[in-house]
Write a protein that holds these residues in place. Structure first.
Motif, PDB file in Angstrom:
ATOM      1  N   LEU A  53       0.847  -1.204   0.000  1.00 31.11           N
ATOM      2  CA  LEU A  53       0.000   0.000   0.000  1.00 31.11           C
ATOM      3  C   LEU A  53       0.882   1.254   0.000  1.00 31.11           C
ATOM      4  N   LEU A  54       1.896   1.206   0.855  1.00 25.40           N
ATOM      5  CA  LEU A  54       2.805   2.346   0.956  1.00 25.40           C
ATOM      6  C   LEU A  54       3.522   2.576  -0.376  1.00 25.40           C
ATOM      7  N   ALA A  55       3.957   1.467  -0.954  1.00 25.31           N
ATOM      8  CA  ALA A  55       4.669   1.569  -2.238  1.00 25.31           C
ATOM      9  C   ALA A  55       3.740   2.105  -3.322  1.00 25.31           C
ATOM     10  N   ALA A  56       2.457   1.686  -3.272  1.00 27.57           N
ATOM     11  CA  ALA A  56       1.492   2.144  -4.278  1.00 27.57           C
ATOM     12  C   ALA A  56       1.267   3.649  -4.176  1.00 27.57           C
ATOM     13  N   TRP A  57       1.307   4.170  -2.946  1.00 24.06           N
ATOM     14  CA  TRP A  57       1.074   5.606  -2.751  1.00 24.06           C
ATOM     15  C   TRP A  57       2.346   6.427  -2.922  1.00 24.06           C
ATOM     16  N   ALA A  58       3.477   5.799  -2.844  1.00 18.18           N
ATOM     17  CA  ALA A  58       4.739   6.546  -2.849  1.00 18.18           C
ATOM     18  C   ALA A  58       4.936   7.313  -4.155  1.00 18.18           C
ATOM     19  N   ARG A  59       4.671   6.659  -5.284  1.00 18.42           N
ATOM     20  CA  ARG A  59       4.932   7.298  -6.577  1.00 18.42           C
ATOM     21  C   ARG A  59       4.008   8.511  -6.819  1.00 18.42           C
ATOM     22  N   PRO A  60       2.664   8.348  -6.681  1.00 18.62           N
ATOM     23  CA  PRO A  60       1.815   9.543  -6.857  1.00 18.62           C
ATOM     24  C   PRO A  60       2.158  10.644  -5.863  1.00 18.62           C
ATOM     25  N   GLY A  61       2.543  10.237  -4.650  1.00 17.12           N
ATOM     26  CA  GLY A  61       2.906  11.232  -3.637  1.00 17.12           C
ATOM     27  C   GLY A  61       4.109  12.044  -4.070  1.00 17.12           C
TER      28      GLY A  61
END
Lengths: 142, 188
Positions: A53-61
């Motif tokens: 989940l963290l990795a999925a949000w890291a890029r858009p963030g």
């Protein structure tokens, strides 16, 4: 086997071989191990999904942060930034030379605003037409 | 149990299995259990010589391996790492049992022959177990892994974390000492 360490095996040791286990015993042992492991596996699955989940949000963030940074930088550049007049430094000799009636209009450029008392005092002096010069009798008294 | 050492050899898909176990994949863990449990039981039995204790020890070692699987370097093989855990656990367990005064003497295979043959076998097992227990720990580990379970010297070196030459010399010394210890019995 190396020739230096040539010592024949001891055949009697084979008497210590483990007893054969039946299929039922082996299956039961397997089930027991897997049942014991289940909570640990579940914890690993949860931990894994949190990272995903963290990795999925890291890029858009990261993309959003970069865009925000670019917008702020552009705004500062276009607006010229916060305009803050910086007073020109004045030489002391020039100041003394331009002073009329022996007065010194200014020696230093204040780095901060004058307080209220100073402003009132300056205003009173100006309205009295004194131009900051000390009265003649005071000069003579010194 | 065949005295082969297939369990310790890196299997082609093992790094993938280990990676899946790291992520909590139940089937991958079950596959590792299927691959190692039988030989692990034999190794544990070699040290403890009690079937139920060996069974419990294998279970503990597999659970401990699962807990610590994060410390296994990616790409390195599971087998030697797991057997090292198992052997250390077996030695600790035996020390604990010895302290409590409940160390197991050989139970051996169930009786199948005449009472006289069974008695003779039981005596042999007891003598062997006592002789093995009299060896220093390192020597005993090598002789169990090599002569009982059929691991090769490089495999044992990997499991015990010792050089291969040391492993060979340990085996040589262990066999010599065992021969001396069993001399009386053999002459009977």
């Amino acid at each position: 086997m190396s020739e230096r360490y040539d010592e024949a095996p001891i055949p009697e040791l084979q008497a210590l071989k483990p007893p054969l286990r039946s299929d039922i015993e082996r299956r039961r042992a397997r089930q027991r191990v897997i049942a014991c492991a289940e909570p640990l596996l579940a914890r690993r699955r949860r931990a894994g999904s949190s990272w995903e989940l963290l990795a999925a949000w890291a890029r858009p963030g990261l993309v959003a942060a970069s865009i925000a940074l670019a917008i702020v930088a552009a705004a500062l550049k276009l607006g010229g930034g916060p305009a803050r007049p910086v007073p020109e430094p004045v030489l002391l000799d020039d100041v003394l030379a331009t002073g009329a009636n022996g007065s010194v209009p200014a020696l230093l450029v204040a780095m901060s605003e004058p307080d209220v008392d100073a402003v009132v005092a300056a205003a009173l002096i100006e309205t009295n037409g004194n131009s900051g010069a000390l009265p003649q009798e005071q000069l003579q008294g010194r | 149990m065949a005295a082969t050492s297939e369990g310790v050899k890196p299997v082609q898909d093992e790094p993938q299995l280990v990676e899946r176990v790291r992520r909590g994949d139940r089937d991958a863990f079950a596959a590792l259990v299927d691959r190692y449990a039988d030989q692990a039981f034999a190794v544990a039995y070699g040290f403890l010589r009690h079937a139920q204790d060996a069974e419990d020890l294998v279970q503990d070692a597999l659970i401990r391996a699962l807990e610590r699987i994060g410390s296994l370097r990616p790409g390195s093989s599971f087998g030697p790492w797991f057997y090292r855990l198992l052997v250390n656990a077996a030695l600790n367990r035996r020390k604990y049992l010895a302290r409590r005064g409940t160390a197991q003497l050989p139970v051996g295979t169930p009786a199948r022959d005449s009472p006289a043959v069974d008695a003779e076998r039981a005596e042999l097992q007891q003598r062997l177990a006592q002789a093995l227990a009299a060896l220093p720990r390192d020597l005993e580990s090598v002789v169990i892994l090599h002569d009982l379970e059929g691991f090769t010297h490089p495999e044992i070196a990997g499991i015990l974390g010792i050089p291969e030459g040391t492993c060979r010399s340990h085996l040589f010394r262990a066999r010599r000492m065992l021969r001396d210890l069993l001399k009386d019995y053999r002459h009977q």
